[in-house]
Structures are given as C-alpha cells and as structure tokens.
Design a protein around this motif. Structure first.
Motif, PDB file in Angstrom:
ATOM      1  N   GLU A  44       6.510 -38.424  48.447  1.00  0.00           N
ATOM      2  CA  GLU A  44       6.355 -39.747  47.899  1.00  0.00           C
ATOM      3  C   GLU A  44       6.483 -40.800  49.039  1.00  0.00           C
ATOM      4  OE1 GLU A  44       8.512 -40.971  44.099  1.00  0.00           O
ATOM      5  OE2 GLU A  44       8.314 -38.790  43.364  1.00  0.00           O
TER       6      GLU A  44
ATOM      7  N   MET B 263       4.331 -44.332  49.928  1.00  0.00           N
ATOM      8  CA  MET B 263       4.822 -45.360  49.799  1.00  0.00           C
ATOM      9  C   MET B 263       5.233 -46.448  51.013  1.00  0.00           C
ATOM     10  SD  MET B 263       7.922 -44.972  46.883  1.00  0.00           S
ATOM     11  CE  MET B 263       8.757 -43.654  47.514  1.00  0.00           C
TER      12      MET B 263
ATOM     13  N   GLU C  43       6.031 -45.179  42.797  1.00  0.00           N
ATOM     14  CA  GLU C  43       5.277 -45.175  44.007  1.00  0.00           C
ATOM     15  C   GLU C  43       4.594 -46.379  44.162  1.00  0.00           C
ATOM     16  OE1 GLU C  43       2.763 -41.833  44.515  1.00  0.00           O
ATOM     17  OE2 GLU C  43       4.109 -40.264  44.210  1.00  0.00           O
TER      18      GLU C  43
END
Length: 246
Positions: free
Chosen positions: A81, A85, A25
C-alpha cells in the motif's frame, strides 16, 4: 444483482473490505499531504521568493505518471500500500500548497496587526488566528485533493492487488463480468461524494460564523464579507480572533 456484490476470491477481500482498503489508501495520503503542506505553505508566505520554486516542483511531480512512480518505489517499498500512497501524497501537494498559501495570504493585515498587539507570537498567531480564518479555503483544497485521491487509488491495481476497488475493474475484464466494473465505478463515486459532504460539514462546524453557502461551497477561497473602511478587522475574522484571545 447478486453478482454485483459477488467479489472474486483472488481479491482476498469482501466488498466492505475493499471499501475500507480504498478509504485507507486514499485518505491517509491526503492527511500526510496536509501535514506537509501546512508548514511548507507558511514558509512560502513568510519567504515569498520560495513560493515559485515550490509550486514548480509540486507541479512537475504531479506530471509524473503514477506508473513511473511505482517503478522507482517498488524496489524500496515492494508491492505494498505504501507504494500507492507515496505518489498520492505527492500529488495532493499541488492542490494543498497553493490553497494554504492563498488562504493565509488572504487574512487581513489589520487582523494580524491586532493579534500582534495582543501579544501573539508568530507561531501562536499562525495557529490561532491565520489558520482558523483560512479554514474555508483550506477545506476547499482538501475537497479537491480528497476526491482526486479516491479516484487515483484505482491505479494501484497495476502493481498487484493494491488498487482496492480498482481491482474490480481488472477482474471485470478477466472474468468477463461487467457488473464488477459498475460496482467499482459506482462505489468510488459514492465514496467521493460522501467524503466531500463530510468535509463541507467539517467546514461548517469549524467556521460557525460563516453562512453555510459561503467559501466552502464555492471553493473559491475568497472572503464573502467585504472589508470595512478604516482599520477595523472584517466581520468574518472577528470571531476567530476573539476565540484565540480567550
């Protein structure tokens, strides 16, 4: 000490699993930011008027709190995620774009003239001459962006188990286990130092003609070898130009 590595089951990861998730990440956004910043930086070098607006936009985006980013993105990307990100990628641009622009602009004009005289077109000159010479300053920007990204991943805990090691901070409060907080802080600090050392090593490997304590160590992005009189390229630029001509 055994409780230090005793990860609560609600995190669905072991300690090593959290480290892998944290690095993924943190580092993928920096890589994505670099891929965006390289052509954007070159555009800013070629069209000087563009640099001001681009810098303004990246600075404004950097000022947006991550939670506000999450609120906007979560309807499209969910509690994943990717929601973490995307803001980290945007945040990296405020460091990488100025680093690339300043690095490319610092390449001596006589070196560019020599490359043009050798038949290098704009794209080849950028990839094989300007970028290699600018590597130390770009690596310096990457070091800042990488360490910052490793730290900021922890805010992903605000959207449910997407903060990797940062989730340990949340669980430390829930379960009254301060050792989990120490685990998170120490592990993230070690990861940041290891990533920084790895980038320094990359700089040394990519620029063997430079002293090990040169630009990468200082992070200034300036040449350490003074320009000589006349039109001869600076010594630090010669190896890159010679390698590109092969």
């Amino acid at each position: 000490m055994s409780g230090f590595f005793d990860i609560p089951s609600d995190l669905q990861h072991s300690w090593w699993g959290l480290i892998g998730l944290h690095l993924r990440e943190a580092l993928l956004p920096v890589l994505a930011g670099l891929l965006l910043a390289l052509p954007l930086g070159q555009l800013c070098v070629r069209m000087r008027w563009l640099y001001g607006p681009v810098l303004w936009v990246t600075t404004v985006l950097y000022a947006i709190p991550s939670l506000a980013f999450f609120v906007v993105l979560i309807d499209y990307t969910g509690q994943t995620e990717l929601t973490v990100m995307i803001p980290l990628t945007v945040y990296s641009l405020v460091v990488l774009v100025p680093a690339i622009v300043d690095a490319v602009r610092s390449v001596p004009q006589e070196t560019l003239a020599a490359a043009t005289a050798m038949g290098f077109g704009p794209v080849r000159r950028y990839l094989q001459v300007q970028l290699p010479i600018a590597v130390p300053a770009i690596i310096a920007g990457l070091r800042v962006a990488t360490v910052s990204s490793i730290s900021l991943v922890s805010v992903g805990t605000l959207i449910g188990n997407q903060g990797a090691l940062g989730n340990l901070l949340h669980d430390a409060t829930i379960y009254n286990r301060p050792e989990l907080a120490w685990n998170a802080v120490i592990t993230m600090a070690v990861l940041a130092m290891l990533a920084d050392a790895a980038l320094v090593l990359v700089r040394v490997l990519l620029t063997p003609w430079m002293p090990s304590g040169g630009i990468g160590g200082s992070g200034t992005g300036r040449r350490t070898t003074p320009r000589t009189a006349g039109t001869r390229p600076v010594p630090a630029a010669e190896p890159a130009l010679k390698d590109a001509a092969r």
